[in-house]
Motif scaffolding. Structure first.
Motif, PDB file in Angstrom:
ATOM      1  N   SER A  88      42.699 -47.972   9.624  1.00  0.00           N
ATOM      2  CA  SER A  88      43.054 -47.015  10.674  1.00  0.00           C
ATOM      3  C   SER A  88      43.464 -47.738  11.949  1.00  0.00           C
ATOM      4  O   SER A  88      44.462 -47.390  12.583  1.00  0.00           O
ATOM      5  CB  SER A  88      41.874 -46.095  10.989  1.00  0.00           C
ATOM      6  N   ALA A  89      42.686 -48.740  12.337  1.00  0.00           N
ATOM      7  CA  ALA A  89      42.983 -49.488  13.563  1.00  0.00           C
ATOM      8  C   ALA A  89      44.334 -50.199  13.452  1.00  0.00           C
ATOM      9  O   ALA A  89      45.115 -50.208  14.410  1.00  0.00           O
ATOM     10  CB  ALA A  89      41.866 -50.491  13.845  1.00  0.00           C
ATOM     11  N   ALA A  90      44.611 -50.791  12.287  1.00  0.00           N
ATOM     12  CA  ALA A  90      45.887 -51.483  12.101  1.00  0.00           C
ATOM     13  C   ALA A  90      47.063 -50.504  12.158  1.00  0.00           C
ATOM     14  O   ALA A  90      48.089 -50.784  12.782  1.00  0.00           O
ATOM     15  CB  ALA A  90      45.885 -52.236  10.768  1.00  0.00           C
ATOM     16  N   ARG A  91      46.910 -49.350  11.530  1.00  0.00           N
ATOM     17  CA  ARG A  91      47.972 -48.341  11.562  1.00  0.00           C
ATOM     18  C   ARG A  91      48.227 -47.855  12.983  1.00  0.00           C
ATOM     19  O   ARG A  91      49.369 -47.704  13.414  1.00  0.00           O
ATOM     20  CB  ARG A  91      47.592 -47.151  10.676  1.00  0.00           C
ATOM     21  N   ARG A  92      47.144 -47.587  13.712  1.00  0.00           N
ATOM     22  CA  ARG A  92      47.294 -47.091  15.077  1.00  0.00           C
ATOM     23  C   ARG A  92      47.907 -48.149  15.984  1.00  0.00           C
ATOM     24  O   ARG A  92      48.728 -47.828  16.852  1.00  0.00           O
ATOM     25  CB  ARG A  92      45.941 -46.629  15.601  1.00  0.00           C
ATOM     26  N   ALA A  93      47.513 -49.404  15.805  1.00  0.00           N
ATOM     27  CA  ALA A  93      48.101 -50.485  16.607  1.00  0.00           C
ATOM     28  C   ALA A  93      49.602 -50.588  16.349  1.00  0.00           C
ATOM     29  O   ALA A  93      50.399 -50.759  17.285  1.00  0.00           O
ATOM     30  CB  ALA A  93      47.401 -51.809  16.290  1.00  0.00           C
ATOM     31  N   GLU A  94      50.002 -50.467  15.087  1.00  0.00           N
ATOM     32  CA  GLU A  94      51.423 -50.527  14.752  1.00  0.00           C
ATOM     33  C   GLU A  94      52.180 -49.342  15.351  1.00  0.00           C
ATOM     34  O   GLU A  94      53.276 -49.503  15.898  1.00  0.00           O
ATOM     35  CB  GLU A  94      51.603 -50.548  13.236  1.00  0.00           C
ATOM     36  N   ARG A  95      51.589 -48.157  15.282  1.00  0.00           N
ATOM     37  CA  ARG A  95      52.233 -46.962  15.863  1.00  0.00           C
ATOM     38  C   ARG A  95      52.383 -47.124  17.377  1.00  0.00           C
ATOM     39  O   ARG A  95      53.420 -46.802  17.950  1.00  0.00           O
ATOM     40  CB  ARG A  95      51.421 -45.707  15.537  1.00  0.00           C
ATOM     41  N   ARG A  96      51.335 -47.616  18.032  1.00  0.00           N
ATOM     42  CA  ARG A  96      51.407 -47.814  19.490  1.00  0.00           C
ATOM     43  C   ARG A  96      52.459 -48.854  19.859  1.00  0.00           C
ATOM     44  O   ARG A  96      53.189 -48.690  20.838  1.00  0.00           O
ATOM     45  CB  ARG A  96      50.034 -48.217  20.026  1.00  0.00           C
ATOM     46  N   LYS A  97      52.555 -49.933  19.077  1.00  0.00           N
ATOM     47  CA  LYS A  97      53.547 -50.981  19.352  1.00  0.00           C
ATOM     48  C   LYS A  97      54.968 -50.442  19.200  1.00  0.00           C
ATOM     49  O   LYS A  97      55.826 -50.696  20.044  1.00  0.00           O
ATOM     50  CB  LYS A  97      53.333 -52.169  18.419  1.00  0.00           C
ATOM     51  N   LYS A  98      55.216 -49.686  18.116  1.00  0.00           N
ATOM     52  CA  LYS A  98      56.556 -49.111  17.913  1.00  0.00           C
ATOM     53  C   LYS A  98      56.927 -48.164  19.046  1.00  0.00           C
ATOM     54  O   LYS A  98      58.054 -48.168  19.529  1.00  0.00           O
ATOM     55  CB  LYS A  98      56.631 -48.389  16.564  1.00  0.00           C
ATOM     56  N   ALA A  99      55.959 -47.345  19.477  1.00  0.00           N
ATOM     57  CA  ALA A  99      56.225 -46.417  20.573  1.00  0.00           C
ATOM     58  C   ALA A  99      56.497 -47.181  21.865  1.00  0.00           C
ATOM     59  O   ALA A  99      57.426 -46.844  22.613  1.00  0.00           O
ATOM     60  CB  ALA A  99      55.033 -45.470  20.750  1.00  0.00           C
ATOM     61  N   ARG A 100      55.709 -48.216  22.122  1.00  0.00           N
ATOM     62  CA  ARG A 100      55.895 -49.017  23.328  1.00  0.00           C
ATOM     63  C   ARG A 100      57.266 -49.693  23.323  1.00  0.00           C
ATOM     64  O   ARG A 100      57.946 -49.754  24.344  1.00  0.00           O
ATOM     65  CB  ARG A 100      54.766 -50.050  23.429  1.00  0.00           C
ATOM     66  N   ASP A 101      57.689 -50.208  22.150  1.00  0.00           N
ATOM     67  CA  ASP A 101      59.005 -50.860  22.032  1.00  0.00           C
ATOM     68  C   ASP A 101      60.143 -49.894  22.327  1.00  0.00           C
ATOM     69  O   ASP A 101      61.206 -50.308  22.788  1.00  0.00           O
ATOM     70  CB  ASP A 101      59.182 -51.469  20.641  1.00  0.00           C
ATOM     71  N   CYS A 102      59.918 -48.609  22.052  1.00  0.00           N
ATOM     72  CA  CYS A 102      60.946 -47.582  22.310  1.00  0.00           C
ATOM     73  C   CYS A 102      60.782 -46.955  23.691  1.00  0.00           C
ATOM     74  O   CYS A 102      61.545 -46.054  24.052  1.00  0.00           O
ATOM     75  CB  CYS A 102      60.869 -46.490  21.245  1.00  0.00           C
ATOM     76  N   GLY A 103      59.759 -47.398  24.454  1.00  0.00           N
ATOM     77  CA  GLY A 103      59.535 -46.837  25.777  1.00  0.00           C
ATOM     78  C   GLY A 103      58.933 -45.453  25.739  1.00  0.00           C
ATOM     79  O   GLY A 103      59.158 -44.654  26.656  1.00  0.00           O
ATOM     80  N   LYS A 104      58.168 -45.146  24.715  1.00  0.00           N
ATOM     81  CA  LYS A 104      57.577 -43.820  24.563  1.00  0.00           C
ATOM     82  C   LYS A 104      56.075 -43.942  24.389  1.00  0.00           C
ATOM     83  O   LYS A 104      55.527 -45.036  24.227  1.00  0.00           O
ATOM     84  CB  LYS A 104      58.166 -43.112  23.335  1.00  0.00           C
ATOM     85  N   ASN A 105      55.410 -42.788  24.409  1.00  0.00           N
ATOM     86  CA  ASN A 105      53.986 -42.723  24.108  1.00  0.00           C
ATOM     87  C   ASN A 105      53.816 -42.363  22.632  1.00  0.00           C
ATOM     88  O   ASN A 105      54.609 -41.589  22.098  1.00  0.00           O
ATOM     89  CB  ASN A 105      53.293 -41.661  24.967  1.00  0.00           C
ATOM     90  N   PRO A 106      52.778 -42.899  21.970  1.00  0.00           N
ATOM     91  CA  PRO A 106      52.578 -42.545  20.556  1.00  0.00           C
ATOM     92  C   PRO A 106      52.191 -41.076  20.415  1.00  0.00           C
ATOM     93  O   PRO A 106      51.539 -40.510  21.283  1.00  0.00           O
ATOM     94  CB  PRO A 106      51.450 -43.470  20.100  1.00  0.00           C
ATOM     95  N   CYS A 107      52.589 -40.488  19.297  1.00  0.00           N
ATOM     96  CA  CYS A 107      52.302 -39.086  19.008  1.00  0.00           C
ATOM     97  C   CYS A 107      50.804 -38.934  18.728  1.00  0.00           C
ATOM     98  O   CYS A 107      50.252 -39.633  17.858  1.00  0.00           O
ATOM     99  CB  CYS A 107      53.117 -38.656  17.791  1.00  0.00           C
ATOM    100  N   PRO A 108      50.111 -38.054  19.452  1.00  0.00           N
ATOM    101  CA  PRO A 108      48.665 -37.882  19.213  1.00  0.00           C
ATOM    102  C   PRO A 108      48.347 -37.434  17.789  1.00  0.00           C
ATOM    103  O   PRO A 108      47.362 -37.875  17.199  1.00  0.00           O
ATOM    104  CB  PRO A 108      48.248 -36.806  20.219  1.00  0.00           C
ATOM    105  N   LYS A 109      49.190 -36.566  17.228  1.00  0.00           N
ATOM    106  CA  LYS A 109      48.957 -36.127  15.846  1.00  0.00           C
ATOM    107  C   LYS A 109      49.137 -37.287  14.875  1.00  0.00           C
ATOM    108  O   LYS A 109      48.418 -37.395  13.881  1.00  0.00           O
ATOM    109  CB  LYS A 109      49.893 -34.979  15.484  1.00  0.00           C
ATOM    110  N   GLY A 110      50.096 -38.150  15.142  1.00  0.00           N
ATOM    111  CA  GLY A 110      50.308 -39.326  14.298  1.00  0.00           C
ATOM    112  C   GLY A 110      49.117 -40.266  14.345  1.00  0.00           C
ATOM    113  O   GLY A 110      48.699 -40.822  13.329  1.00  0.00           O
ATOM    114  N   LEU A 111      48.577 -40.457  15.546  1.00  0.00           N
ATOM    115  CA  LEU A 111      47.393 -41.308  15.686  1.00  0.00           C
ATOM    116  C   LEU A 111      46.215 -40.736  14.906  1.00  0.00           C
ATOM    117  O   LEU A 111      45.428 -41.474  14.318  1.00  0.00           O
ATOM    118  CB  LEU A 111      47.027 -41.467  17.162  1.00  0.00           C
ATOM    119  N   LEU A 112      46.104 -39.413  14.893  1.00  0.00           N
ATOM    120  CA  LEU A 112      45.048 -38.762  14.114  1.00  0.00           C
ATOM    121  C   LEU A 112      45.276 -38.957  12.615  1.00  0.00           C
ATOM    122  O   LEU A 112      44.338 -39.291  11.870  1.00  0.00           O
ATOM    123  CB  LEU A 112      44.996 -37.272  14.457  1.00  0.00           C
ATOM    124  N   ARG A 113      46.525 -38.791  12.155  1.00  0.00           N
ATOM    125  CA  ARG A 113      46.846 -38.969  10.727  1.00  0.00           C
ATOM    126  C   ARG A 113      46.610 -40.397  10.263  1.00  0.00           C
ATOM    127  O   ARG A 113      46.309 -40.637   9.095  1.00  0.00           O
ATOM    128  CB  ARG A 113      48.308 -38.601  10.474  1.00  0.00           C
TER     129      ARG A 113
END
Length: 126
Positions: free
Chosen positions: A8-33
């Protein structure tokens, strides 16, 4: 099924990094999934439980991995990635296959990129 905390931590870190690279915030529902393993099926709970579904999924995924390995090792991507045409479904028996004349463009051979042993030996002596 709930995912392992490390997964879970690895998935969330990857999601946060991708969002940061695009200049966006990660989707809260995605972080939950990211904390769960999700499987969709049309089976009821009485027909198969979670552990049975996981076992079936593992077996099917192993087949996919093996098939990909064969495809890469035997260089089958050219043969298997073709779109179907009317000739694939045309033959009904073996007698009809005898008369089938395929388009020669569909029969490919890879060009040899390495030199023959004789050419390699001559180059080594030069």
């Amino acid at each position: 099924m709930r995912a392992d905390p490390k997964v879970s931590a690895a998935r969330r870190a990857e999601r946060r990094k991708k969002a940061r690279d695009c200049g966006k915030n990660p989707c809260p529902k995605g972080l939950l999934r990211d904390g769960w393993h999700l499987m969709l099926t049309n089976l009821s709970r009485e027909q198969a439980d979670v552990s049975q579904l996981a076992t079936i999924y593992r077996a099917r995924w192993a087949v996919e991995i093996q098939f990909r390995a064969w495809k890469q090792a035997l260089n089958l991507s050219n043969a298997l990635n073709r779109k179907s045409n009317e000739h694939h479904l045309q033959a009904r028996d073996l007698a009809e296959l005898d008369a089938f004349d395929p388009d020669p463009r569909h029969v490919e051979r890879d060009k040899r990129t390495r030199k023959s042993p004789a050419e390699s030996g001559i180059l080594a002596l030069n």
